[in-house]
Scaffold this motif. Structure first.
Motif, PDB file in Angstrom:
ATOM      1  N   VAL A 153      -2.303  -7.117  -6.878  1.00 46.32           N
ATOM      2  CA  VAL A 153      -2.506  -6.816  -5.463  1.00 46.32           C
ATOM      3  C   VAL A 153      -1.751  -5.539  -5.118  1.00 46.32           C
ATOM      4  CG1 VAL A 153      -2.208  -7.627  -3.091  1.00 46.32           C
ATOM      5  CG2 VAL A 153      -2.697  -9.274  -4.926  1.00 46.32           C
ATOM      6  N   LEU A 154      -2.454  -4.576  -4.527  1.00 47.46           N
ATOM      7  CA  LEU A 154      -1.805  -3.374  -4.003  1.00 47.46           C
ATOM      8  C   LEU A 154      -1.527  -3.601  -2.525  1.00 47.46           C
ATOM      9  CD1 LEU A 154      -0.835  -0.457  -4.427  1.00 47.46           C
ATOM     10  CD2 LEU A 154      -3.120   0.292  -3.724  1.00 47.46           C
ATOM     11  N   LEU A 155      -0.258  -3.526  -2.150  1.00 50.45           N
ATOM     12  CA  LEU A 155       0.179  -3.765  -0.776  1.00 50.45           C
ATOM     13  C   LEU A 155       0.693  -2.466  -0.174  1.00 50.45           C
ATOM     14  CD1 LEU A 155       1.082  -5.626   1.612  1.00 50.45           C
ATOM     15  CD2 LEU A 155       3.249  -5.900   0.369  1.00 50.45           C
ATOM     16  N   ALA A 156       0.155  -2.085   0.981  1.00 53.54           N
ATOM     17  CA  ALA A 156       0.645  -0.921   1.722  1.00 53.54           C
ATOM     18  C   ALA A 156       1.240  -1.412   3.034  1.00 53.54           C
ATOM     19  CB  ALA A 156      -0.482   0.071   1.983  1.00 53.54           C
ATOM     20  N   GLU A 157       2.570  -1.365   3.134  1.00 53.28           N
ATOM     21  CA  GLU A 157       3.296  -1.870   4.310  1.00 53.28           C
ATOM     22  C   GLU A 157       4.589  -1.071   4.444  1.00 53.28           C
ATOM     23  OE1 GLU A 157       4.729  -3.070   7.366  1.00 53.28           O
ATOM     24  OE2 GLU A 157       2.975  -4.334   6.943  1.00 53.28           O
ATOM     25  N   ASP A 158       4.783  -0.422   5.605  1.00 49.74           N
ATOM     26  CA  ASP A 158       5.942   0.456   5.752  1.00 49.74           C
ATOM     27  C   ASP A 158       7.192  -0.254   6.258  1.00 49.74           C
ATOM     28  OD1 ASP A 158       4.383   0.291   8.193  1.00 49.74           O
ATOM     29  OD2 ASP A 158       5.764   1.756   9.046  1.00 49.74           O
ATOM     30  N   ASP A 159       7.053  -1.439   6.848  1.00 52.45           N
ATOM     31  CA  ASP A 159       8.234  -2.163   7.319  1.00 52.45           C
ATOM     32  C   ASP A 159       8.874  -2.898   6.141  1.00 52.45           C
ATOM     33  OD1 ASP A 159       9.972  -3.425   9.429  1.00 52.45           O
ATOM     34  OD2 ASP A 159       9.044  -5.217   8.574  1.00 52.45           O
ATOM     35  N   PRO A 160      10.136  -2.616   5.803  1.00 54.56           N
ATOM     36  CA  PRO A 160      10.731  -3.197   4.592  1.00 54.56           C
ATOM     37  C   PRO A 160      10.860  -4.716   4.634  1.00 54.56           C
ATOM     38  CG  PRO A 160      12.376  -1.948   5.840  1.00 54.56           C
ATOM     39  CD  PRO A 160      11.043  -1.643   6.451  1.00 54.56           C
ATOM     40  N   VAL A 161      11.134  -5.287   5.806  1.00 52.09           N
ATOM     41  CA  VAL A 161      11.252  -6.745   5.900  1.00 52.09           C
ATOM     42  C   VAL A 161       9.890  -7.393   5.669  1.00 52.09           C
ATOM     43  CG1 VAL A 161      11.827  -8.678   7.408  1.00 52.09           C
ATOM     44  CG2 VAL A 161      13.257  -6.626   7.413  1.00 52.09           C
ATOM     45  N   SER A 162       8.863  -6.865   6.335  1.00 48.59           N
ATOM     46  CA  SER A 162       7.510  -7.395   6.137  1.00 48.59           C
ATOM     47  C   SER A 162       7.058  -7.210   4.698  1.00 48.59           C
ATOM     48  CB  SER A 162       6.528  -6.695   7.083  1.00 48.59           C
ATOM     49  OG  SER A 162       6.839  -6.967   8.425  1.00 48.59           O
ATOM     50  N   GLN A 163       7.390  -6.065   4.115  1.00 47.38           N
ATOM     51  CA  GLN A 163       6.991  -5.802   2.738  1.00 47.38           C
ATOM     52  C   GLN A 163       7.619  -6.818   1.786  1.00 47.38           C
ATOM     53  OE1 GLN A 163       8.279  -2.512  -0.301  1.00 47.38           O
ATOM     54  NE2 GLN A 163       6.848  -1.561   1.145  1.00 47.38           N
ATOM     55  N   ALA A 164       8.911  -7.104   1.969  1.00 43.64           N
ATOM     56  CA  ALA A 164       9.589  -8.064   1.098  1.00 43.64           C
ATOM     57  C   ALA A 164       8.988  -9.457   1.250  1.00 43.64           C
ATOM     58  CB  ALA A 164      11.081  -8.091   1.415  1.00 43.64           C
ATOM     59  N   PHE A 165       8.712  -9.851   2.493  1.00 46.41           N
ATOM     60  CA  PHE A 165       8.107 -11.165   2.734  1.00 46.41           C
ATOM     61  C   PHE A 165       6.727 -11.260   2.091  1.00 46.41           C
ATOM     62  CE2 PHE A 165       4.965 -13.327   5.471  1.00 46.41           C
ATOM     63  CZ  PHE A 165       5.333 -14.636   5.222  1.00 46.41           C
ATOM     64  N   ALA A 225       3.974  -2.562  -4.197  1.00 48.68           N
ATOM     65  CA  ALA A 225       4.124  -2.202  -2.791  1.00 48.68           C
ATOM     66  C   ALA A 225       4.302  -0.704  -2.608  1.00 48.68           C
ATOM     67  CB  ALA A 225       5.310  -2.943  -2.182  1.00 48.68           C
ATOM     68  N   CYS A 226       3.688  -0.184  -1.544  1.00 47.89           N
ATOM     69  CA  CYS A 226       3.833   1.209  -1.131  1.00 47.89           C
ATOM     70  C   CYS A 226       4.204   1.225   0.348  1.00 47.89           C
ATOM     71  CB  CYS A 226       2.531   1.983  -1.326  1.00 47.89           C
ATOM     72  SG  CYS A 226       1.862   1.921  -2.998  1.00 47.89           S
ATOM     73  N   ALA A 227       4.965   2.247   0.755  1.00 49.02           N
ATOM     74  CA  ALA A 227       5.445   2.305   2.132  1.00 49.02           C
ATOM     75  C   ALA A 227       4.736   3.350   2.975  1.00 49.02           C
ATOM     76  CB  ALA A 227       6.951   2.559   2.151  1.00 49.02           C
ATOM     77  N   ASP A 228       3.759   4.060   2.409  1.00 52.88           N
ATOM     78  CA  ASP A 228       3.030   5.053   3.197  1.00 52.88           C
ATOM     79  C   ASP A 228       1.611   5.187   2.669  1.00 52.88           C
ATOM     80  OD1 ASP A 228       2.828   7.542   1.293  1.00 52.88           O
ATOM     81  OD2 ASP A 228       4.914   6.903   1.158  1.00 52.88           O
ATOM     82  N   GLY A 229       0.739   5.763   3.500  1.00 46.59           N
ATOM     83  CA  GLY A 229      -0.666   5.864   3.158  1.00 46.59           C
ATOM     84  C   GLY A 229      -0.976   6.730   1.953  1.00 46.59           C
ATOM     85  N   PRO A 230      -0.439   7.964   1.862  1.00 40.32           N
ATOM     86  CA  PRO A 230      -0.758   8.806   0.706  1.00 40.32           C
ATOM     87  C   PRO A 230      -0.350   8.191  -0.632  1.00 40.32           C
ATOM     88  CG  PRO A 230       0.103  10.141   2.496  1.00 40.32           C
ATOM     89  CD  PRO A 230       0.276   8.715   2.915  1.00 40.32           C
ATOM     90  N   THR A 231       0.811   7.544  -0.673  1.00 37.71           N
ATOM     91  CA  THR A 231       1.227   6.893  -1.923  1.00 37.71           C
ATOM     92  C   THR A 231       0.286   5.750  -2.271  1.00 37.71           C
ATOM     93  OG1 THR A 231       3.547   7.447  -1.497  1.00 37.71           O
ATOM     94  CG2 THR A 231       3.117   5.700  -3.089  1.00 37.71           C
ATOM     95  N   ALA A 232      -0.094   4.965  -1.260  1.00 36.20           N
ATOM     96  CA  ALA A 232      -1.017   3.858  -1.505  1.00 36.20           C
ATOM     97  C   ALA A 232      -2.367   4.369  -2.000  1.00 36.20           C
ATOM     98  CB  ALA A 232      -1.196   3.041  -0.228  1.00 36.20           C
ATOM     99  N   LEU A 233      -2.835   5.475  -1.447  1.00 29.85           N
ATOM    100  CA  LEU A 233      -4.112   6.048  -1.884  1.00 29.85           C
ATOM    101  C   LEU A 233      -4.037   6.461  -3.347  1.00 29.85           C
ATOM    102  CD1 LEU A 233      -6.965   7.060  -1.297  1.00 29.85           C
ATOM    103  CD2 LEU A 233      -5.946   9.189  -0.437  1.00 29.85           C
ATOM    104  N   ALA A 234      -2.946   7.110  -3.729  1.00 28.31           N
ATOM    105  CA  ALA A 234      -2.791   7.533  -5.123  1.00 28.31           C
ATOM    106  C   ALA A 234      -2.728   6.337  -6.063  1.00 28.31           C
ATOM    107  CB  ALA A 234      -1.535   8.391  -5.267  1.00 28.31           C
ATOM    108  N   ARG A 235      -1.976   5.304  -5.673  1.00 27.21           N
ATOM    109  CA  ARG A 235      -1.871   4.122  -6.532  1.00 27.21           C
ATOM    110  C   ARG A 235      -3.199   3.387  -6.626  1.00 27.21           C
ATOM    111  NH1 ARG A 235       3.111   2.387  -8.095  1.00 27.21           N
ATOM    112  NH2 ARG A 235       1.819   1.356  -9.661  1.00 27.21           N
TER     113      ARG A 235
END
Length: 244
Positions: free
Chosen positions: A10-22, A36-46
């Motif tokens: 699963v590729l997860l794109a979520e910038d809030d660290p607490v939400s991302q960890a959960f 997990a990725c914290a921004d759109g461009p990184t998520a697009l590349a992954r």
């Protein structure tokens, strides 16, 4: 399913660290392997470079919103198809129709309850195996050692865990040492689904999660405990295959 890794990627794109960890913990508890990725461009590349079974994209991301990210993937001439994508948003009612038209399979509301996420993961084929024989063999080194430890796990540790849960009742904070001990035992027995559910519940207790989230974590743990005991009983009694 990723056959080599034995996990649902699963590729997860979520910038809030607490939400991302959960979300990462919940995906693991459901049998998935999150990146997990914290921004759109990184998520697009992954997304372009990997092989995924599911994308979970926050609608509001730094650099590139979720719908723009999905549109960029759909325009990519190098990829014939992409996996299903789920959108997460704090305002689902106002954007649901637009996001579904953009190609998202589902729109999930934030804050996202564990039960809601796990139900969505199941709808898209992410289901944890109660026992992972390859993980157990890597941890123990031999089929005989795995069988011995699983028998102890089934006959001693899991009944003790069930007893401690029954004994403590609503005093959930008292369960944290039990969950910590259980996670270590799960590793030797290849009980990744139960370990993930225990980790999610431990995190919910440690972070004083609200009632809805805690109830969902408790239900998921109880189900994982039942599934693991059933799978162990079947294997140790000759009904669930062997490790050879």
């Amino acid at each position: 399913m990723d056959k080599e890794a034995g996990r649902y990627r699963v590729l997860l794109a979520e910038d809030d660290p607490v939400s991302q960890a959960f979300l990462c913990a919940a995906i693991r508890a459901s049998g998935g392997e999150p990146t997990a990725c914290a921004d759109g461009p990184t998520a697009l590349a992954r997304a372009r470079e990997g092989h995924w079974q599911l994308l979970i994209l926050d609608q509001h991301l730094p650099g590139l919103d979720g719908d723009a990210l999905l549109a960029a993937l759909h325009r990519d001439p190098a990829r014939a198809a992409f996996p299903p994508a789920l959108a997460t948003t704090a305002d689902p009612d106002s954007v649901r129709a637009r996001l579904l038209r953009a190609g998202f399979a589902e729109v999930l509301p934030k804050p996202l309850a564990l039960e809601t996420l796990q139900a969505a993961l199941r709808r898209h084929g992410c289901r944890p195996a109660a026992l992972d024989d390859e993980d157990a063999l890597r941890a123990c080194g031999s089929a005989a050692a795995v069988e011995h430890l699983r028998r102890l796990f089934a006959e001693q540790e899991l009944p003790r865990v069930q007893h401690e849960f029954d004994q403590h009742g609503d005093n959930h904070a008292a369960l944290r040492p039990t969950l910590h001990r259980l996670r270590a035992s799960c590793g030797f027995c290849g009980a990744a689904a139960l370990a993930g559910a225990a980790a999610t519940l431990h995190g919910a207790l440690a972070n004083h999660a609200d009632g809805t989230r805690l109830d969902a974590a408790l239900k998921a743990f109880a189900q994982a405990l039942r599934d693991t005991r059933t799978a162990l009983h079947a294997q140790l009694n000759g009904d669930g295959g062997d490790l050879s």
